[in-house]
Design a protein around this motif. Structure first.
Motif, short mmCIF file in Angstrom:
data_model
loop_
_atom_site.label_atom_id
_atom_site.label_comp_id
_atom_site.label_asym_id
_atom_site.label_seq_id
_atom_site.Cartn_x
_atom_site.Cartn_y
_atom_site.Cartn_z
N GLN A 123 0.85 -1.19 0.00
CA GLN A 123 0.00 0.00 0.00
C GLN A 123 0.89 1.24 0.00
N VAL A 124 0.67 2.11 -0.96
CA VAL A 124 1.50 3.31 -1.06
C VAL A 124 1.15 4.30 0.04
N GLN A 125 2.18 4.96 0.55
CA GLN A 125 2.00 6.00 1.55
C GLN A 125 2.77 7.23 1.13
N LEU A 126 2.21 8.41 1.39
CA LEU A 126 2.83 9.67 1.04
C LEU A 126 2.93 10.54 2.29
N GLN A 127 4.03 11.27 2.39
CA GLN A 127 4.25 12.12 3.54
C GLN A 127 4.86 13.44 3.10
N GLU A 128 4.16 14.54 3.41
CA GLU A 128 4.67 15.86 3.08
C GLU A 128 5.65 16.34 4.16
N SER A 129 6.62 17.13 3.76
CA SER A 129 7.54 17.73 4.72
C SER A 129 8.01 19.07 4.19
N GLY A 130 8.34 19.96 5.13
CA GLY A 130 8.83 21.28 4.75
C GLY A 130 8.48 22.30 5.81
N PRO A 131 8.95 23.53 5.64
CA PRO A 131 8.70 24.58 6.63
C PRO A 131 7.22 24.89 6.77
N GLY A 132 6.81 25.19 7.98
CA GLY A 132 5.43 25.54 8.24
C GLY A 132 5.16 27.04 8.14
N LEU A 133 6.23 27.81 8.02
CA LEU A 133 6.09 29.26 7.96
C LEU A 133 7.03 29.80 6.89
N VAL A 134 6.47 30.60 6.00
CA VAL A 134 7.25 31.20 4.92
C VAL A 134 6.92 32.69 4.89
N LYS A 135 7.92 33.51 4.65
CA LYS A 135 7.70 34.95 4.59
C LYS A 135 7.19 35.36 3.21
N PRO A 136 6.41 36.41 3.16
CA PRO A 136 5.93 36.92 1.87
C PRO A 136 7.10 37.24 0.93
N SER A 137 6.88 36.96 -0.34
CA SER A 137 7.82 37.16 -1.45
C SER A 137 8.86 36.03 -1.55
N GLN A 138 8.93 35.16 -0.54
CA GLN A 138 9.87 34.05 -0.59
C GLN A 138 9.28 32.87 -1.37
N THR A 139 10.07 31.80 -1.47
CA THR A 139 9.64 30.60 -2.17
C THR A 139 9.28 29.51 -1.18
N LEU A 140 8.10 28.97 -1.35
CA LEU A 140 7.62 27.85 -0.54
C LEU A 140 8.15 26.56 -1.14
N SER A 141 8.77 25.73 -0.33
CA SER A 141 9.32 24.45 -0.82
C SER A 141 8.83 23.31 0.05
N LEU A 142 8.23 22.32 -0.57
CA LEU A 142 7.74 21.13 0.12
C LEU A 142 8.21 19.88 -0.61
N THR A 143 8.39 18.82 0.14
CA THR A 143 8.77 17.53 -0.43
C THR A 143 7.77 16.46 -0.01
N CYS A 144 7.47 15.57 -0.93
CA CYS A 144 6.60 14.43 -0.66
C CYS A 144 7.43 13.16 -0.78
N THR A 145 7.52 12.42 0.31
CA THR A 145 8.25 11.16 0.31
C THR A 145 7.26 10.01 0.14
N VAL A 146 7.52 9.16 -0.84
CA VAL A 146 6.62 8.07 -1.18
C VAL A 146 7.22 6.74 -0.73
N SER A 176 7.32 33.62 -4.95
CA SER A 176 6.65 34.91 -4.71
C SER A 176 5.35 34.74 -3.92
N VAL A 177 5.43 34.06 -2.81
CA VAL A 177 4.21 33.76 -2.05
C VAL A 177 3.67 35.01 -1.37
N THR A 178 2.36 34.99 -1.16
CA THR A 178 1.65 36.03 -0.42
C THR A 178 0.81 35.33 0.65
N PRO A 179 0.21 36.09 1.56
CA PRO A 179 -0.64 35.46 2.58
C PRO A 179 -1.77 34.62 1.98
N GLU A 180 -2.17 34.94 0.75
CA GLU A 180 -3.22 34.15 0.09
C GLU A 180 -2.77 32.72 -0.24
N ASP A 181 -1.49 32.47 -0.15
CA ASP A 181 -0.97 31.11 -0.38
C ASP A 181 -0.97 30.27 0.89
#
Length: 119
Positions: free
Chosen positions: A1-24, A86-91
């Motif tokens: 059975q496949v399982q997926l797990q997200e990981s990455g920072p929980g807080l990002v500042k505006p205008s920065q880049t959000l980066s997440l990884t999914c481990t399968v 280029s994230v904003t609070p709407e992201d």
């Protein structure tokens, strides 16, 4: 059975880049003909499909996010990643990774991770 797990920072500042990884685990991201997607859900709103990378490395993106989104993969680690620039609070949203047999309904989901965009 496949399982997926997200990981990455929980807080990002505006205008920065959000980066997440999914481990399968329990299955390979190169197995035909699966698509590996990123989906998000802002607080109080519905699910939004962001994009996907396929078993052979082809990318598909939501037109509304295409200019800011990049999805890549690391076959050696059986992972795929999301970058949203280029994230904003709407992201601010819960971000999920998932798998689908082709461009259809997802049949496996990660548990989701909350990312807040705030200074």
């Amino acid at each position: 059975q496949v399982q997926l797990q997200e990981s990455g920072p929980g807080l990002v500042k505006p205008s920065q880049t959000l980066s997440l990884t999914c481990t399968v685990s329990g299955g390979s991201i190169t197995t035909s003909y699966y698509y590996w997607s990123w989906i998000r859900q802002p607080p109080g709103k519905g699910l939004e499909w962001m994009g996907a990378i396929t078993y052979d490395g082809t990318n598909y993106y939501s037109p509304s996010l295409k200019s800011r989104t990049s999805i890549s993969r690391d076959i050696s680690k059986n992972q795929f990643s999301l970058q949203l620039s280029s994230v904003t609070p709407e992201d601010t949203a819960v971000y999920y990774c998932g798998r689908s047999p082709g461009l259809g309904w997802l049949d496996a989901w990660g548990q989701g991770t909350l990312v807040t965009v705030s200074s």
